[in-house]
Design a protein around this motif. Structure first.
Motif, short mmCIF file in Angstrom:
data_model
loop_
_atom_site.label_atom_id
_atom_site.label_comp_id
_atom_site.label_asym_id
_atom_site.label_seq_id
_atom_site.Cartn_x
_atom_site.Cartn_y
_atom_site.Cartn_z
N THR A 10 -6.12 4.27 -4.17
CA THR A 10 -4.66 4.11 -4.14
C THR A 10 -4.35 2.71 -3.63
OG1 THR A 10 -4.49 5.01 -1.89
CG2 THR A 10 -4.35 6.58 -3.72
N ALA A 168 -0.62 9.48 -3.41
CA ALA A 168 0.27 8.33 -3.44
C ALA A 168 1.71 8.72 -3.68
CB ALA A 168 -0.19 7.36 -4.52
N GLY A 169 2.00 9.97 -4.00
CA GLY A 169 3.36 10.41 -4.25
C GLY A 169 3.41 11.41 -5.37
N THR A 186 6.42 7.98 -8.02
CA THR A 186 7.47 7.84 -7.01
C THR A 186 6.94 8.26 -5.66
OG1 THR A 186 8.28 10.09 -7.43
CG2 THR A 186 9.25 8.31 -8.74
N PRO A 187 7.38 7.62 -4.59
CA PRO A 187 6.91 8.02 -3.25
C PRO A 187 7.30 9.45 -2.93
CG PRO A 187 7.99 5.88 -3.20
CD PRO A 187 8.28 6.47 -4.55
N ASP A 190 11.53 9.40 0.92
CA ASP A 190 12.50 8.35 0.64
C ASP A 190 12.56 7.37 1.80
OD1 ASP A 190 13.77 9.74 2.63
OD2 ASP A 190 15.32 10.62 1.32
#
Length: 523
Positions: A10, A168-169, A186-187, A190
Motif C-alpha cells: 500500500t 487502504a480503504g 476511497t479512504p 473522512d
C-alpha cells in the motif's frame, strides 16, 4: 510444493506473507521509509530464496479506455506498446488489456490501459529485492485481480459495481459484463475521522460513470458490497436502493466458502477486518498469472531461478529414466541368469540320461560318427536314388491323353558312367565298380527309358498311325526335363532308308502299328 513470498503493498506500508501447503501465513508489516526498507531487507535475507509476488493496492492507479486499429501479430503488439507509452511516459509500470471490438465502423479494438502513476511507491521495494538477488515473479494489483473474484462469485450483471473493504480503504471497481472498466480507492475514514458513507460514495461513482458514458441513464447499477457479517447491519442503513441503484451484501464467510479459501491458517482475525489481503493473495498464489505490470530488468533473477528449476526438473526426469532403465537391465540380467542356470541344469540332466541310455545298450560295432554317416547316406538314398517312378508317371499321363496308344514294353536304365576305367594290367573281364550317381550321390543321374508301343488304327492308315505317334511323342516332350527321340516309327519315311515293297502288302496289319521311342530324363 514450492513456497512463495507474497507482499501486499500500500502507500504506507508493505506486509509480507508466506504461501506454503495451500495456506497463507505471516503478516509482518514494514513502513514505507528508510528504516522500514532496511527491516524488510533483513526479513527477506532471513528466508530462503523463493519466488516473490507483489500485490499492490495503491490510489495512484489510473485507467483509460481507448480504441486502436485492429492489427494482428508483431505490428499489433508494437502499436499497443507505442500507444501505452504515449499515455504513460512517467512510469515504467504499464499494462494493457484488449477487451473486445467495436460493433460498427472499422471494428477497432477496445483496449483498457492502466498504470501505476507514482512509481516512487513501488521502486524502493523492487530495488531492495534486486539488491538481495531475489526472484521477483511479477507485480500485480488488487483491481485487476478482482476480475478473478467476480468470476469466482459468478456475478454476471451487465453493470456491476464491486465494493470491497481493504487495508487502504474502500475499493470500488466497475465491470461491464465481467470486464473491468474503472476503479477508484476511497479512504475508510473522512477528514473528521468518521467512517465514510458507502451509499454516498457509491452515488458519486455512479455519477462519474454516467458522465463518462460508461453507464447510460435508466440502467440499473448492481452494487455488491463484500463486508464482515458484523458490519452488514450498519452498512445496510447507509445503502438504500434507488431507481437506478440496487445494493446486495455478501459476507466474508460466504465469499471464503464460495471461493474455496482456507481460513484455518491463523489469519481469521485479520480476515474479519480486511478482505483483499487473504482473498486476493490466495487467488494470486493459486493462479500465478503473468505479471500485470512490466518489470523489465527487475525480473532477471526470476528468469534465472525459473531456468534453474527447469534444469533441476529435467535432471530429475533424466535421473528417473536412467534409474528405470538401470532397474530394467538389472531385472533382465537376473532373468537371464535364471534362464542360464535352468538351461545348464537341463543340459546336465540330458547328458546324464544319454549316458545312462548308452550304458544300457550293447557294445557298438562302430563309432558314432560312422553311424551318423550311415544314417545320412540312407536318407540321401531315400530322397535322391534313381527310381523309374518319375518317368513312369510322365508316361502314364501321356497314355491317359492318347487312348489309341497301347504300351507293349518298357526298358528303364540309369545313364551313369563307370566309376573308374580299367587300370593297366587289370583283367578287363572283371566287373567294374558302379558309379555313385546310381545311388544319387552327390546328385541324381540321368535316366533312360526305351518305350515300345503300338497304334490302334484302321488297316493301311499310315498317315493316322504316324499322326497318333507324333501326338504321343509331343505329349511326352512337354515335360521340361524330358527328351524324346523316335527310334522306330510305324512307317520309316526317312530319306536315308530305301523304300521297297509290293502292292497289297499290309504294313499296318490288323490295325496295329508298332513304334519305339527313346526317352531321356535329366533331373
Amino acid at each position: 510444493m514450492l513456497s512463495k513470498h507474497l507482499f501486499y503493498l500500500t502507500s504506507d506500508q508493505l506486509c509480507a506473507y508466506l504461501w506454503q501447503g495451500g495456506r497463507l501465513t505471516g503478516g509482518a508489516c514494514f513502513a514505507n521509509d528508510r528504516a522500514g526498507i532496511d527491516d524488510f531487507m533483513d526479513y527477506v535475507d532471513s528466508h530462503r530464496a523463493s519466488p516473490v509476488y507483489i500485490l499492490a493496492d495503491l490510489i495512484e492507479e489510473d485507467f483509460q479506455r481507448v480504441t486502436v486499429p485492429h492489427v494482428r501479430g508483431r505490428a499489433g503488439r508494437t502499436l499497443l506498446q507505442r500507444r501505452l507509452l504515449q499515455q504513460y511516459r512517467e512510469t515504467p509500470f504499464r499494462h494493457h488489456e484488449v477487451q473486445g471490438r467495436e460493433s460498427t465502423g472499422r471494428r477497432d479494438d477496445q483496449v483498457l490501459l492502466s498504470a501505476l502513476t507514482n512509481p516512487a511507491s513501488v521502486q524502493p521495494w523492487v530495488e531492495a529485492l534486486e539488491q538481495l538477488q531475489r526472484p521477483l515473479a511479477g507485480l500485480y494489483t488488487t483491481t485487476l485481480l478482482s476480475e478473478e473474484l467476480v468470476y469466482k462469485l459468478k456475478l454476471r450483471d451487465q453493470h456491476l459495481l464491486l465494493v470491497t473493504q481493504q487495508s487502504a480503504g474502500w475499493r470500488q471497481s466497475y465491470f461491464q459484463q465481467g470486464m473491468l472498466k474503472f476503479s477508484r480507492l476511497t479512504p475508510a475514514l473522512d477528514r473528521d475521522g468518521q467512517p465514510v458513507n458507502i451509499g454516498m460514495e457509491t452515488a458519486k461513482t455512479q455519477q462519474f460513470l454516467t458522465s463518462q458514458r460508461l453507464l447510460g441513464r435508466g440502467n440499473v447499477l448492481q452494487t455488491v458490497v463484500v463486508t464482515p457479517a458484523a458490519a452488514t447491519a450498519t452498512l445496510d442503513q447507509q445503502c438504500e436502493d434507488g431507481a437506478e441503484t440496487e445494493f446486495h451484501f455478501l459476507t466474508l464467510e460466504s465469499v471464503a466458502e464460495r471461493t474455496g479459501l482456507k481460513t484455518g491458517d491463523g489469519r481469521a482475525g485479520e480476515m474479519s477486518r480486511h478482505l483483499a489481503e487473504p482473498m486476493l493473495l490466495a487467488f494470486l498464489a493459486r493462479r500465478t498469472p503473468e505479471s500485470h505490470y512490466t518489470l523489465g530488468p527487475w525480473q532477471r533473477y526470476f528468469k534465472l531461478w525459473r531456468a534453474r528449476v527447469n534444469l533441476y526438473a529435467i535432471s530429475a526426469i533424466m535421473a528417473t529414466c536412467c534409474a528405470v532403465w538401470t532397474g530394467t537391465n538389472l531385472w533382465q540380467e537376473h532373468e537371464a541368469n535364471n534362464d542360464s542356470t535352468r538351461l545348464t541344469a537341463e543340459a546336465a540332466q540330458f547328458d546324464r540320461r544319454y549316458r545312462d541310455t548308452m550304458a544300457e545298450m550293447p557294445p557298438r560295432v562302430t563309432t558314432t560318427a560312422n553311424m551318423r554317416a550311415a544314417v545320412n547316406v540312407e536318407r540321401m538314398l531315400a530322397t535322391q536314388a534313381a527310381t523309374p517312378l518319375g518317368m513312369a508317371t510322365v508316361v502314364s499321363q501321356a497314355l491317359e491323353a492318347s487312348p489309341q496308344i497301347r504300351l507293349l514294353q518298357l526298358d528303364w536304365k540309369v545313364m551313369a558312367p563307370a566309376a573308374n576305367a580299367p587300370a593297366p594290367g587289370q583283367d578287363e573281364t572283371q566287373a567294374q565298380p558302379i558309379s555313385s550317381l546310381v545311388a544319387g550321390i552327390p546328385q541324381r543321374a540321368p535316366q533312360g527309358l526305351a518305350l515300345e508301343a503300338e497304334v490302334l488304327t484302321a488297316e493301311d492308315d499310315y498317315r493316322g498311325a504316324v499322326d497318333r505317334m507324333n501326338e504321343f511323342a509331343l505329349a511326352l516332350a512337354k515335360h521340361p526335363r524330358m527328351t524324346v527321340e523316335i527310334d522306330k516309327p510305324p512307317v520309316d519315311v526317312r530319306s536315308s532308308v530305301k523304300l521297297a515293297g509290293k502292292a497289297g502288302t499290309q504294313v499296318v496289319s490288323n490295325g496295329h502299328a508298332k513304334f519305339t521311342l527313346n526317352l531321356v530324363w535329366k533331373p
